[in-house]
Scaffold this motif. Sequence first.
Motif, PDB file in Angstrom:
ATOM      1  N   ALA A  84       0.854  -1.188   0.000  1.00 35.26           N
ATOM      2  CA  ALA A  84       0.000   0.000   0.000  1.00 35.26           C
ATOM      3  C   ALA A  84       0.885   1.231   0.000  1.00 35.26           C
ATOM      4  O   ALA A  84       1.902   1.271   0.705  1.00 35.26           O
ATOM      5  CB  ALA A  84      -0.917   0.006   1.219  1.00 35.26           C
ATOM      6  N   LEU A  85       0.513   2.223  -0.793  1.00 34.52           N
ATOM      7  CA  LEU A  85       1.282   3.461  -0.887  1.00 34.52           C
ATOM      8  C   LEU A  85       0.385   4.669  -0.655  1.00 34.52           C
ATOM      9  O   LEU A  85      -0.763   4.692  -1.108  1.00 34.52           O
ATOM     10  CB  LEU A  85       1.932   3.621  -2.268  1.00 34.52           C
ATOM     11  N   ASP A  86       0.923   5.643   0.046  1.00 36.55           N
ATOM     12  CA  ASP A  86       0.289   6.954   0.209  1.00 36.55           C
ATOM     13  C   ASP A  86       1.219   7.955  -0.459  1.00 36.55           C
ATOM     14  O   ASP A  86       2.300   8.265   0.041  1.00 36.55           O
ATOM     15  CB  ASP A  86       0.115   7.268   1.697  1.00 36.55           C
ATOM     16  N   VAL A  87       0.801   8.449  -1.622  1.00 35.79           N
ATOM     17  CA  VAL A  87       1.640   9.340  -2.421  1.00 35.79           C
ATOM     18  C   VAL A  87       1.174  10.777  -2.210  1.00 35.79           C
ATOM     19  O   VAL A  87       0.077  11.145  -2.624  1.00 35.79           O
ATOM     20  CB  VAL A  87       1.567   8.964  -3.917  1.00 35.79           C
ATOM     21  N   ARG A  88       1.999  11.566  -1.549  1.00 37.14           N
ATOM     22  CA  ARG A  88       1.682  12.976  -1.326  1.00 37.14           C
ATOM     23  C   ARG A  88       2.469  13.841  -2.316  1.00 37.14           C
ATOM     24  O   ARG A  88       3.248  13.347  -3.124  1.00 37.14           O
ATOM     25  CB  ARG A  88       2.027  13.374   0.105  1.00 37.14           C
ATOM     26  N   THR A  89       2.289  15.135  -2.213  1.00 32.07           N
ATOM     27  CA  THR A  89       2.980  16.044  -3.126  1.00 32.07           C
ATOM     28  C   THR A  89       4.484  15.988  -2.929  1.00 32.07           C
ATOM     29  O   THR A  89       5.247  16.037  -3.897  1.00 32.07           O
ATOM     30  CB  THR A  89       2.490  17.489  -2.898  1.00 32.07           C
ATOM     31  N   VAL A  94       4.917   3.765   2.432  1.00 35.60           N
ATOM     32  CA  VAL A  94       4.574   2.438   1.938  1.00 35.60           C
ATOM     33  C   VAL A  94       4.533   1.454   3.091  1.00 35.60           C
ATOM     34  O   VAL A  94       5.211   1.644   4.112  1.00 35.60           O
ATOM     35  CB  VAL A  94       5.610   1.960   0.884  1.00 35.60           C
ATOM     36  N   LEU A  95       3.712   0.444   2.955  1.00 35.28           N
ATOM     37  CA  LEU A  95       3.769  -0.699   3.856  1.00 35.28           C
ATOM     38  C   LEU A  95       3.507  -1.967   3.051  1.00 35.28           C
ATOM     39  O   LEU A  95       2.848  -1.936   2.014  1.00 35.28           O
ATOM     40  CB  LEU A  95       2.781  -0.563   5.024  1.00 35.28           C
ATOM     41  N   VAL A  96       4.064  -3.061   3.524  1.00 37.52           N
ATOM     42  CA  VAL A  96       3.887  -4.373   2.908  1.00 37.52           C
ATOM     43  C   VAL A  96       3.285  -5.288   3.950  1.00 37.52           C
ATOM     44  O   VAL A  96       3.713  -5.294   5.115  1.00 37.52           O
ATOM     45  CB  VAL A  96       5.233  -4.947   2.401  1.00 37.52           C
ATOM     46  N   SER A  97       2.273  -6.061   3.572  1.00 37.43           N
ATOM     47  CA  SER A  97       1.602  -6.948   4.516  1.00 37.43           C
ATOM     48  C   SER A  97       1.324  -8.294   3.880  1.00 37.43           C
ATOM     49  O   SER A  97       1.450  -8.471   2.663  1.00 37.43           O
ATOM     50  CB  SER A  97       0.287  -6.323   4.993  1.00 37.43           C
ATOM     51  N   ASP A  98       0.914  -9.243   4.726  1.00 33.19           N
ATOM     52  CA  ASP A  98       0.465 -10.523   4.204  1.00 33.19           C
ATOM     53  C   ASP A  98      -1.028 -10.439   3.923  1.00 33.19           C
ATOM     54  O   ASP A  98      -1.642  -9.373   4.047  1.00 33.19           O
ATOM     55  CB  ASP A  98       0.800 -11.675   5.162  1.00 33.19           C
ATOM     56  N   LEU A  99      -1.633 -11.554   3.569  1.00 36.02           N
ATOM     57  CA  LEU A  99      -3.017 -11.551   3.121  1.00 36.02           C
ATOM     58  C   LEU A  99      -4.014 -11.222   4.232  1.00 36.02           C
ATOM     59  O   LEU A  99      -5.110 -10.745   3.954  1.00 36.02           O
ATOM     60  CB  LEU A  99      -3.369 -12.903   2.489  1.00 36.02           C
ATOM     61  N   VAL A 100      -3.650 -11.439   5.486  1.00 37.16           N
ATOM     62  CA  VAL A 100      -4.565 -11.115   6.576  1.00 37.16           C
ATOM     63  C   VAL A 100      -4.318  -9.714   7.124  1.00 37.16           C
ATOM     64  O   VAL A 100      -4.956  -9.298   8.086  1.00 37.16           O
ATOM     65  CB  VAL A 100      -4.479 -12.151   7.719  1.00 37.16           C
ATOM     66  N   GLY A 101      -3.399  -8.968   6.510  1.00 34.45           N
ATOM     67  CA  GLY A 101      -3.182  -7.582   6.887  1.00 34.45           C
ATOM     68  C   GLY A 101      -2.098  -7.346   7.901  1.00 34.45           C
ATOM     69  O   GLY A 101      -1.938  -6.216   8.378  1.00 34.45           O
ATOM     70  N   ARG A 102      -1.322  -8.368   8.267  1.00 34.52           N
ATOM     71  CA  ARG A 102      -0.228  -8.172   9.213  1.00 34.52           C
ATOM     72  C   ARG A 102       0.916  -7.432   8.529  1.00 34.52           C
ATOM     73  O   ARG A 102       1.450  -7.883   7.519  1.00 34.52           O
ATOM     74  CB  ARG A 102       0.262  -9.519   9.752  1.00 34.52           C
ATOM     75  N   VAL A 103       1.280  -6.261   9.062  1.00 32.34           N
ATOM     76  CA  VAL A 103       2.303  -5.423   8.442  1.00 32.34           C
ATOM     77  C   VAL A 103       3.674  -6.052   8.654  1.00 32.34           C
ATOM     78  O   VAL A 103       4.079  -6.338   9.776  1.00 32.34           O
ATOM     79  CB  VAL A 103       2.264  -3.994   9.017  1.00 32.34           C
ATOM     80  N   LEU A 104       4.395  -6.234   7.549  1.00 32.07           N
ATOM     81  CA  LEU A 104       5.709  -6.867   7.581  1.00 32.07           C
ATOM     82  C   LEU A 104       6.841  -5.863   7.412  1.00 32.07           C
ATOM     83  O   LEU A 104       7.965  -6.107   7.862  1.00 32.07           O
ATOM     84  CB  LEU A 104       5.807  -7.916   6.469  1.00 32.07           C
ATOM     85  N   VAL A 128       9.761   1.369  -2.261  1.00 36.83           N
ATOM     86  CA  VAL A 128       8.944   0.158  -2.343  1.00 36.83           C
ATOM     87  C   VAL A 128       9.842  -1.074  -2.421  1.00 36.83           C
ATOM     88  O   VAL A 128       9.570  -2.096  -1.778  1.00 36.83           O
ATOM     89  CB  VAL A 128       7.999   0.221  -3.555  1.00 36.83           C
ATOM     90  N   GLU A 129      10.906  -1.000  -3.195  1.00 40.69           N
ATOM     91  CA  GLU A 129      11.831  -2.137  -3.310  1.00 40.69           C
ATOM     92  C   GLU A 129      12.433  -2.496  -1.960  1.00 40.69           C
ATOM     93  O   GLU A 129      12.555  -3.672  -1.609  1.00 40.69           O
ATOM     94  CB  GLU A 129      12.931  -1.799  -4.311  1.00 40.69           C
ATOM     95  N   ARG A 130      12.810  -1.477  -1.166  1.00 39.67           N
ATOM     96  CA  ARG A 130      13.383  -1.738   0.159  1.00 39.67           C
ATOM     97  C   ARG A 130      12.357  -2.390   1.081  1.00 39.67           C
ATOM     98  O   ARG A 130      12.681  -3.315   1.836  1.00 39.67           O
ATOM     99  CB  ARG A 130      13.900  -0.443   0.783  1.00 39.67           C
ATOM    100  N   ALA A 131      11.135  -1.900   1.009  1.00 40.31           N
ATOM    101  CA  ALA A 131      10.099  -2.464   1.869  1.00 40.31           C
ATOM    102  C   ALA A 131       9.818  -3.916   1.506  1.00 40.31           C
ATOM    103  O   ALA A 131       9.620  -4.768   2.391  1.00 40.31           O
ATOM    104  CB  ALA A 131       8.821  -1.630   1.751  1.00 40.31           C
TER     105      ALA A 131
END
Length: 418
Positions: A84-89, A94-104, A128-131
């Motif tokens: 998931a990404l939040d792109v501001r000006t 960014v965050l990366v999670s598994d299918l149940v929403g646990r943030v990794l 994003v690549e680092r995450a």
Amino acid sequence: MPASPSTARAINDRLALSLLQQQGPLTAGQLKHLTGLSRPTVADLVERLTESGLITVVGESGEQRRGPNARLYGIVADRAYLAALDVRTESVSVLVSDLVGRVLAEGSVPVAPEAGEAAAVERATELVERAVKEAGLSADGGQLHTMGIGAPGLVDPATGELRDSAGLPAWHRRLVAALQERFPSARVGVENETNLAALAEQREGAARDRDTFVLLWLGDSCGAAVVLDGGLRRGASGGTGEIGFLPVPGTTGLPTATDCSGGYHSLVGAAAIVELAREFGVGPVGATAASLVAGVNAPQRGAGNCATSHDGAAPDPRPDPAPPTAHACFLDALADRVAVGVAAVVAVLDPGCVVLGGEIGPAGGAALATRVEARLGRMSPLATEVRASTLGGAAVLRGALLTARDRAQDELFAAPDR
């Protein structure tokens, strides 16, 4: 006409998966109770979903009973991964999670638009690549199933792409294409940031008990998201909620098709709020709008009535034995401004509930929401509850994750026709 057996199975499977998503691991007995299905039907769906690799045994219930304890079934979390990404000006989170929403993994970087489009896109892509790497996924991103992106501006309802909007960085549109190229196996979707914030507030925040409400985003810019009868409304061109362009009293002119500075934005945008605070002598120079609204360094958060109202309306008639503070008068004046736009929205939509979001809404909390609701009660005959967001600026990222998860589950949870 009754559903076919395959359709009935698909409906039952999706119901069971939704319950497992919402409540966590459940026994077959609990699934039977929650779904109302018969024991044989639940046994069949558990077997079917297990064979499909969607659920698995994750433990045993703690119930004391004869024989073995009941098995607990849960969704296979590593069946797919999400971003998931939040792109501001001027930043990307960014965050990366598994299918149940646990943030990794998660992270954020500033982006300097003056560095050029290519540099901005590269910096965001590297984040994003680092995450993805920190989450333990393969470097090629092949395990990334779905990516949800929240960005300001209009999203074309026909194509799902960001439209070329005046005043927004060109690198936003290039970023979406760059991420799709970098992660070719991922399903990449983009949505207006305020719409995502509203979805998050509806699922997990201040509007969990509302099928119809409006989210008013108050931050560097302002916008609105409209949820009617449980569904998000985007409009014919994707522009529902572009409230910054709303012509309102108290501005120096009128907005244009390419500039909202003459509209509602000029009353409640972050820069306008900072200037309003300066007029009332609130807060230190250089403080953010959110910190000023929150009352940083204010002697007290009094709710006293000020002698005059910023927009000329009558002051709040409630008695207040204590003299108002500068911060209280500042909040009164801000509430006057916010209520002007809210009243227009309420007159057209009658949503019954307005959530004040962005960074400003939760910073003002109940103190600001109560003031806006009181003013609205004097301006409109339509009963409307005003609430402060419980998710704030984090709502965009959360909404992007929820939409990514929904999209992945719609695909993965589609039961085979048997």
